[in-house]
Design a protein around this motif. Sequence first.
Motif, PDB file in Angstrom:
ATOM      1  N   ILE A 163       0.862  -1.181   0.000  1.00  0.00           N
ATOM      2  CA  ILE A 163       0.000   0.000   0.000  1.00  0.00           C
ATOM      3  C   ILE A 163       0.895   1.228   0.000  1.00  0.00           C
ATOM      4  CG2 ILE A 163      -1.741   1.322   1.258  1.00  0.00           C
ATOM      5  CD1 ILE A 163      -2.673  -1.252   2.526  1.00  0.00           C
ATOM      6  N   ASP A 164       0.630   2.144  -0.917  1.00  0.00           N
ATOM      7  CA  ASP A 164       1.410   3.373  -1.001  1.00  0.00           C
ATOM      8  C   ASP A 164       0.443   4.491  -1.394  1.00  0.00           C
ATOM      9  OD1 ASP A 164       3.023   5.539  -1.764  1.00  0.00           O
ATOM     10  OD2 ASP A 164       4.679   4.204  -2.302  1.00  0.00           O
ATOM     11  N   ASP A 165      -0.020   5.242  -0.410  1.00  0.00           N
ATOM     12  CA  ASP A 165      -1.017   6.281  -0.664  1.00  0.00           C
ATOM     13  C   ASP A 165      -0.524   7.360  -1.618  1.00  0.00           C
ATOM     14  OD1 ASP A 165      -2.754   4.957   0.964  1.00  0.00           O
ATOM     15  OD2 ASP A 165      -2.707   6.394   2.612  1.00  0.00           O
ATOM     16  N   GLU A 166       0.722   7.759  -1.477  1.00  0.00           N
ATOM     17  CA  GLU A 166       1.249   8.814  -2.349  1.00  0.00           C
ATOM     18  C   GLU A 166       1.323   8.336  -3.791  1.00  0.00           C
ATOM     19  OE1 GLU A 166       4.908  10.357  -0.901  1.00  0.00           O
ATOM     20  OE2 GLU A 166       4.032  11.150   0.956  1.00  0.00           O
ATOM     21  N   ARG A 167       1.813   7.129  -3.981  1.00  0.00           N
ATOM     22  CA  ARG A 167       1.899   6.584  -5.335  1.00  0.00           C
ATOM     23  C   ARG A 167       0.516   6.448  -5.963  1.00  0.00           C
ATOM     24  NH1 ARG A 167       4.150   0.852  -5.006  1.00  0.00           N
ATOM     25  NH2 ARG A 167       2.010   0.452  -4.346  1.00  0.00           N
ATOM     26  N   LEU A 168      -0.443   5.953  -5.192  1.00  0.00           N
ATOM     27  CA  LEU A 168      -1.802   5.800  -5.694  1.00  0.00           C
ATOM     28  C   LEU A 168      -2.421   7.149  -6.015  1.00  0.00           C
ATOM     29  CD1 LEU A 168      -4.299   4.052  -6.281  1.00  0.00           C
ATOM     30  CD2 LEU A 168      -4.874   4.219  -3.840  1.00  0.00           C
ATOM     31  N   ALA A 169      -2.218   8.128  -5.133  1.00  0.00           N
ATOM     32  CA  ALA A 169      -2.780   9.465  -5.346  1.00  0.00           C
ATOM     33  C   ALA A 169      -2.225  10.097  -6.616  1.00  0.00           C
ATOM     34  CB  ALA A 169      -2.489  10.358  -4.141  1.00  0.00           C
ATOM     35  N   GLU A 170      -0.932   9.962  -6.842  1.00  0.00           N
ATOM     36  CA  GLU A 170      -0.310  10.532  -8.040  1.00  0.00           C
ATOM     37  C   GLU A 170      -0.864   9.883  -9.303  1.00  0.00           C
ATOM     38  OE1 GLU A 170       3.845   9.974  -7.501  1.00  0.00           O
ATOM     39  OE2 GLU A 170       4.028  11.497  -5.915  1.00  0.00           O
ATOM     40  N   ARG A 171      -1.033   8.564  -9.263  1.00  0.00           N
ATOM     41  CA  ARG A 171      -1.539   7.862 -10.450  1.00  0.00           C
ATOM     42  C   ARG A 171      -2.989   8.240 -10.743  1.00  0.00           C
ATOM     43  NH1 ARG A 171      -4.299   3.321 -11.256  1.00  0.00           N
ATOM     44  NH2 ARG A 171      -4.103   2.540  -9.130  1.00  0.00           N
ATOM     45  N   LEU A 172      -3.813   8.259  -9.710  1.00  0.00           N
ATOM     46  CA  LEU A 172      -5.218   8.601  -9.908  1.00  0.00           C
ATOM     47  C   LEU A 172      -5.378  10.048 -10.358  1.00  0.00           C
ATOM     48  CD1 LEU A 172      -6.849   6.856  -6.797  1.00  0.00           C
ATOM     49  CD2 LEU A 172      -6.915   6.103  -9.178  1.00  0.00           C
ATOM     50  N   ALA A 173      -4.636  10.943  -9.725  1.00  0.00           N
ATOM     51  CA  ALA A 173      -4.738  12.364 -10.074  1.00  0.00           C
ATOM     52  C   ALA A 173      -4.301  12.599 -11.511  1.00  0.00           C
ATOM     53  CB  ALA A 173      -3.884  13.195  -9.119  1.00  0.00           C
ATOM     54  N   SER A 174      -3.228  11.943 -11.913  1.00  0.00           N
ATOM     55  CA  SER A 174      -2.733  12.092 -13.281  1.00  0.00           C
ATOM     56  C   SER A 174      -3.761  11.589 -14.284  1.00  0.00           C
ATOM     57  CB  SER A 174      -1.423  11.317 -13.442  1.00  0.00           C
ATOM     58  OG  SER A 174      -0.936  11.407 -14.760  1.00  0.00           O
ATOM     59  N   GLY A 175      -4.412  10.478 -13.951  1.00  0.00           N
ATOM     60  CA  GLY A 175      -5.420   9.939 -14.851  1.00  0.00           C
ATOM     61  C   GLY A 175      -6.635  10.830 -14.967  1.00  0.00           C
ATOM     62  N   LEU A 176      -7.087  11.370 -13.842  1.00  0.00           N
ATOM     63  CA  LEU A 176      -8.280  12.218 -13.846  1.00  0.00           C
ATOM     64  C   LEU A 176      -8.013  13.546 -14.554  1.00  0.00           C
ATOM     65  CD1 LEU A 176      -9.464  11.579 -10.185  1.00  0.00           C
ATOM     66  CD2 LEU A 176     -10.778  11.034 -12.245  1.00  0.00           C
ATOM     67  N   ALA A 177      -6.926  14.206 -14.175  1.00  0.00           N
ATOM     68  CA  ALA A 177      -6.616  15.504 -14.770  1.00  0.00           C
ATOM     69  C   ALA A 177      -6.127  15.355 -16.198  1.00  0.00           C
ATOM     70  CB  ALA A 177      -5.571  16.225 -13.925  1.00  0.00           C
ATOM     71  N   GLY A 178      -5.429  14.268 -16.460  1.00  0.00           N
ATOM     72  CA  GLY A 178      -4.834  14.077 -17.772  1.00  0.00           C
ATOM     73  C   GLY A 178      -5.835  13.969 -18.898  1.00  0.00           C
ATOM     74  N   ARG A 179      -7.036  13.545 -18.592  1.00  0.00           N
ATOM     75  CA  ARG A 179      -8.068  13.445 -19.637  1.00  0.00           C
ATOM     76  C   ARG A 179      -8.717  14.792 -19.925  1.00  0.00           C
ATOM     77  NH1 ARG A 179      -9.018   8.633 -16.678  1.00  0.00           N
ATOM     78  NH2 ARG A 179     -10.742   9.559 -15.521  1.00  0.00           N
TER      79      ARG A 179
END
Length: 217
Positions: free
Chosen positions: A106-122
């Motif tokens: 579990i890595d909250d920072e890694r997960l947050a970065e991936r999710l944020a990039s996916g949401l904003a990236g679109r």
Amino acid sequence: MTITSVRSIGTDGLRISISLDRSPAGQLDRDTATALGIERGAVLTEDMFEPLIAAIDHSAALKRAFRLINVRDRSSGELRDRLRRAGHQAGTVEAIVERLMSDGFIDDERLAERLASGLAGRGKAGRRLVDMKLAQRGIARDTAAQAAAAASEERDALGDATVLAQKRAGNMVGRLEPQVVRRRLAGYLTRRGFDADTVRQALDATLQPNEHPDELR
């Protein structure tokens, strides 16, 4: 209470299933069972009972935790909530979450970065919406805010908002009153997480001057 059955599970024999007074009690690893003095025919004393129940709960919770994170990445908050709702003891839940974080599962920072990039990236979500979506995944507020800010900085928020407004306006302009169009587009962009200034500029870039009266700016 008597241990009436101790049965190996799997081919490696590292886990066992236990029955108390002929009723299934649960599973745990063999090393833990040995440390607790678990063997068939043993009569549980009060000092043995609580540690055994805690060990069985820990084993079941850990198995459930791995099943959950194998389905998809989980935040510490999300996993903690799922384990608690499954009825596992609070101490067991905290111990497992801390262990999985320490081991890198579990890595909250890694997960947050991936999710944020996916949401904003679109280009379909502003910073506020990204922040909210991360919070809904059980990510701590400060971690979510940092990831949302970093992802949004890589985007042209005004450009994204304008594209969304132009796409949505095509279904309304000419069919609805100008002030209604502007009000609906403003609400739509706000729900997508764009701030008030970005919304205003996007609408100004999308709508003709005579389609947004001064009082609606």
